[in-house]
Scaffold this motif. Structure first.
Motif, PDB file in Angstrom:
ATOM      1  N   CYS A 164       0.833  -1.207   0.000  1.00 47.88           N
ATOM      2  CA  CYS A 164       0.000   0.000   0.000  1.00 47.88           C
ATOM      3  C   CYS A 164       0.871   1.260   0.000  1.00 47.88           C
ATOM      4  O   CYS A 164       1.972   1.277   0.556  1.00 47.88           O
ATOM      5  N   SER A 165       0.369   2.310  -0.630  1.00 49.31           N
ATOM      6  CA  SER A 165       1.021   3.625  -0.636  1.00 49.31           C
ATOM      7  C   SER A 165       2.449   3.572  -1.161  1.00 49.31           C
ATOM      8  O   SER A 165       3.343   4.277  -0.683  1.00 49.31           O
ATOM      9  N   VAL A 166       2.689   2.739  -2.144  1.00 47.52           N
ATOM     10  CA  VAL A 166       3.987   2.628  -2.804  1.00 47.52           C
ATOM     11  C   VAL A 166       4.018   3.596  -3.983  1.00 47.52           C
ATOM     12  O   VAL A 166       3.030   3.754  -4.702  1.00 47.52           O
ATOM     13  N   VAL A 167       5.187   4.233  -4.200  1.00 45.12           N
ATOM     14  CA  VAL A 167       5.363   5.145  -5.337  1.00 45.12           C
ATOM     15  C   VAL A 167       6.515   4.635  -6.187  1.00 45.12           C
ATOM     16  O   VAL A 167       7.663   4.567  -5.719  1.00 45.12           O
ATOM     17  N   LEU A 168       6.223   4.260  -7.425  1.00 49.13           N
ATOM     18  CA  LEU A 168       7.225   3.759  -8.360  1.00 49.13           C
ATOM     19  C   LEU A 168       7.233   4.660  -9.593  1.00 49.13           C
ATOM     20  O   LEU A 168       6.201   4.874 -10.225  1.00 49.13           O
ATOM     21  N   TYR A 169       8.417   5.169  -9.934  1.00 51.10           N
ATOM     22  CA  TYR A 169       8.542   6.110 -11.041  1.00 51.10           C
ATOM     23  C   TYR A 169       8.760   5.382 -12.366  1.00 51.10           C
ATOM     24  O   TYR A 169       9.166   4.220 -12.408  1.00 51.10           O
ATOM     25  N   SER A 170       8.542   6.105 -13.450  1.00 51.23           N
ATOM     26  CA  SER A 170       8.740   5.552 -14.784  1.00 51.23           C
ATOM     27  C   SER A 170      10.221   5.356 -15.067  1.00 51.23           C
ATOM     28  O   SER A 170      11.089   5.858 -14.352  1.00 51.23           O
ATOM     29  N   GLY A 171      10.510   4.594 -16.123  1.00 51.97           N
ATOM     30  CA  GLY A 171      11.880   4.407 -16.542  1.00 51.97           C
ATOM     31  C   GLY A 171      12.647   3.352 -15.779  1.00 51.97           C
ATOM     32  O   GLY A 171      13.844   3.183 -15.991  1.00 51.97           O
ATOM     33  N   THR A 172      11.990   2.622 -14.869  1.00 51.06           N
ATOM     34  CA  THR A 172      12.642   1.580 -14.079  1.00 51.06           C
ATOM     35  C   THR A 172      12.091   0.219 -14.491  1.00 51.06           C
ATOM     36  O   THR A 172      10.912   0.084 -14.791  1.00 51.06           O
ATOM     37  N   THR A 173      12.969  -0.794 -14.492  1.00 52.17           N
ATOM     38  CA  THR A 173      12.567  -2.158 -14.817  1.00 52.17           C
ATOM     39  C   THR A 173      12.726  -3.052 -13.597  1.00 52.17           C
ATOM     40  O   THR A 173      13.630  -2.854 -12.774  1.00 52.17           O
ATOM     41  N   TYR A 174      11.847  -4.053 -13.486  1.00 53.62           N
ATOM     42  CA  TYR A 174      11.814  -4.961 -12.339  1.00 53.62           C
ATOM     43  C   TYR A 174      11.796  -6.399 -12.839  1.00 53.62           C
ATOM     44  O   TYR A 174      11.038  -6.744 -13.742  1.00 53.62           O
ATOM     45  N   GLY A 175      12.627  -7.254 -12.221  1.00 58.95           N
ATOM     46  CA  GLY A 175      12.627  -8.667 -12.557  1.00 58.95           C
ATOM     47  C   GLY A 175      11.463  -9.406 -11.931  1.00 58.95           C
ATOM     48  O   GLY A 175      10.598  -8.819 -11.261  1.00 58.95           O
ATOM     49  N   GLU A 176      11.440 -10.708 -12.104  1.00 65.37           N
ATOM     50  CA  GLU A 176      10.344 -11.532 -11.592  1.00 65.37           C
ATOM     51  C   GLU A 176      10.333 -11.576 -10.066  1.00 65.37           C
ATOM     52  O   GLU A 176      11.369 -11.526  -9.406  1.00 65.37           O
ATOM     53  N   LYS A 177       9.126 -11.663  -9.517  1.00 67.00           N
ATOM     54  CA  LYS A 177       8.880 -11.919  -8.098  1.00 67.00           C
ATOM     55  C   LYS A 177       9.523 -10.885  -7.173  1.00 67.00           C
ATOM     56  O   LYS A 177      10.010 -11.195  -6.090  1.00 67.00           O
ATOM     57  N   VAL A 178       9.503  -9.638  -7.614  1.00 69.00           N
ATOM     58  CA  VAL A 178       9.970  -8.540  -6.769  1.00 69.00           C
ATOM     59  C   VAL A 178       8.932  -8.249  -5.697  1.00 69.00           C
ATOM     60  O   VAL A 178       7.723  -8.335  -5.941  1.00 69.00           O
ATOM     61  N   PHE A 179       9.397  -7.894  -4.495  1.00 68.91           N
ATOM     62  CA  PHE A 179       8.521  -7.519  -3.384  1.00 68.91           C
ATOM     63  C   PHE A 179       8.854  -6.100  -2.958  1.00 68.91           C
ATOM     64  O   PHE A 179      10.011  -5.784  -2.676  1.00 68.91           O
ATOM     65  N   LEU A 180       7.814  -5.246  -2.895  1.00 62.27           N
ATOM     66  CA  LEU A 180       7.977  -3.881  -2.410  1.00 62.27           C
ATOM     67  C   LEU A 180       6.991  -3.643  -1.276  1.00 62.27           C
ATOM     68  O   LEU A 180       5.775  -3.742  -1.457  1.00 62.27           O
ATOM     69  N   GLY A 181       7.517  -3.335  -0.081  1.00 63.82           N
ATOM     70  CA  GLY A 181       6.682  -3.169   1.099  1.00 63.82           C
ATOM     71  C   GLY A 181       5.920  -1.853   1.112  1.00 63.82           C
ATOM     72  O   GLY A 181       6.152  -0.950   0.293  1.00 63.82           O
ATOM     73  N   ASP A 182       5.008  -1.741   2.063  1.00 63.80           N
ATOM     74  CA  ASP A 182       4.179  -0.546   2.191  1.00 63.80           C
ATOM     75  C   ASP A 182       5.044   0.713   2.290  1.00 63.80           C
ATOM     76  O   ASP A 182       6.037   0.748   3.021  1.00 63.80           O
ATOM     77  N   GLY A 183       4.654   1.740   1.539  1.00 66.08           N
ATOM     78  CA  GLY A 183       5.330   3.028   1.635  1.00 66.08           C
ATOM     79  C   GLY A 183       6.691   3.093   0.980  1.00 66.08           C
ATOM     80  O   GLY A 183       7.406   4.090   1.142  1.00 66.08           O
ATOM     81  N   ALA A 184       7.086   2.065   0.241  1.00 71.45           N
ATOM     82  CA  ALA A 184       8.378   2.106  -0.456  1.00 71.45           C
ATOM     83  C   ALA A 184       8.309   3.071  -1.633  1.00 71.45           C
ATOM     84  O   ALA A 184       7.241   3.340  -2.192  1.00 71.45           O
ATOM     85  N   MET A 185       9.485   3.585  -2.019  1.00 72.68           N
ATOM     86  CA  MET A 185       9.580   4.465  -3.185  1.00 72.68           C
ATOM     87  C   MET A 185      10.804   4.087  -3.997  1.00 72.68           C
ATOM     88  O   MET A 185      11.893   3.915  -3.436  1.00 72.68           O
ATOM     89  N   VAL A 186      10.620   3.947  -5.311  1.00 72.68           N
ATOM     90  CA  VAL A 186      11.737   3.678  -6.223  1.00 72.68           C
ATOM     91  C   VAL A 186      11.668   4.701  -7.347  1.00 72.68           C
ATOM     92  O   VAL A 186      10.650   4.820  -8.036  1.00 72.68           O
TER      93      VAL A 186
END
Length: 319
Positions: A164-186
């Protein structure tokens, strides 16, 4: 498949489809007879609604969008022009999916989340509520972040989990089975390897690479222009830095660089890494240490500033 009666005003629309009388459907929309459209839905030109789709109240399906079979949209979901949602997805209330975005099958999206235009999400994903996926950056005038035109869309491989409440910006790539916790930002232009864990409240700044199976725990700050290799462990509340001039002088732009952390290194809770240092493979940095210079492979560092205090035991090394 039940016998279909064709609407003479719309040859693509079956009269046996369950469509509210207050829905507004374009004559060129293609809607399966087994789908259900609730009140005040708007289906624009050349949109396609697959079999057994359910649209909640007030959904807007824009021109050329495609909703896969078995997908359920909550109330007031907007699907932008040319966007695609795969089969058997569940999209909660008040979600916005931007134009030309592609959502893989069997994806769950929580309420009040925004998927920005052209985002590419793999299959079997989960996104919590109030998240922002694929947004464009907007830096302060004095920021070291360099504005670059034509930033590519965010791309996420299959099997991801986004809290929840995660912010992910454009221009980034992610591999399989990535986990991003609440409130993370990339931030933008990062490369995140498969099976990476980015914990709650972690900030990953722009132009950073994180290798496969790396774990970054709650509240850590990963500065811009870092290179973190595979199977690194970063404990909670670690701080990394990249600017020895701390915002002063123009020459800082030439020298700005985050740390490099090599394969299998471990960074203890609350440790601080100064700009540009190199953490050798299998280095063990103790909790609270201040690392001011490059480390040696398989060594333990403790203290403030950190000093070499022994060798990492053989049984703790990666196979």
């Amino acid at each position: 498949m039940p016998n279909q009666k064709i609407d003479p005003n719309n040859p693509n629309l079956s009269l046996s489809a369950n469509i509210s009388s207050t829905a507004n459907v374009s004559p060129t929309a293609n809607i399966s007879s087994t789908s259900k459209l609730s009140s005040n839905c708007i289906i624009q030109e050349n949109a396609t609604i697959g079999e057994n789709v359910i649209l909640g109240i007030g959904c807007i399906i824009e021109e050329g969008a495609n909703i896969g079979s078995g997908t359920i949209l909550g109330h007031y979901v907007t699907v932008g022009t040319g966007a695609t949602i795969g089969a058997n997805c569940q999209v909660a209330n008040h979600v916005t999916i931007g134009s030309q975005a592609n959502i893989g099958s069997n994806t769950q999206i929580g309420p009040n989340t925004t998927i920005y235009p052209q985002v590419q999400l793999g299959e079997e994903g989960f996104i919590g509520s109030n998240s922002s996926i694929g947004r464009l950056p907007k830096a302060a005038p004095t920021s070291t972040v360099k504005k670059r035109p034509d930033l590519p869309p965010l791309k996420m491989a299959q099997g991801y989990t986004i809290g929840c409440s995660v912010v992910l910006y454009s221009g980034t790539t992610y591999g399989e089975k990535v986990f991003l916790g609440d409130g993370a930002m990339v931030r933008e232009r990062c490369k995140i390897g498969k099976n990476v864990v980015i914990g709650s409240g972690v900030a990953v700044e722009n132009d950073t690479t994180i290798g496969a199976y790396t774990k970054i725990q709650t509240g850590s700050y990963i500065t811009a222009y870092m290179n973190i290799e595979e199977r690194v462990f970063i404990a909670p509340m670690v701080t990394t830095t990249n600017d020895n001039f701390m915002g002063r002088t123009e020459k800082r732009f030439k020298y700005i660089k985050g740390a490099t952390i090599r394969k299998g290194a471990r960074i203890g809770g609350g440790a601080i890494l100064l700009p540009g240092i190199k953490i050798a493979p299998e280095t063990f940095v103790a909790a609270g240490a201040l690392v001011t210079k490059d480390t040696e492979e398989k060594r333990i560092l403790k203290g403030f500033p950190a000093k070499n205090s022994g060798e990492v035991p053989e049984d703790e090394l990666l196979p």
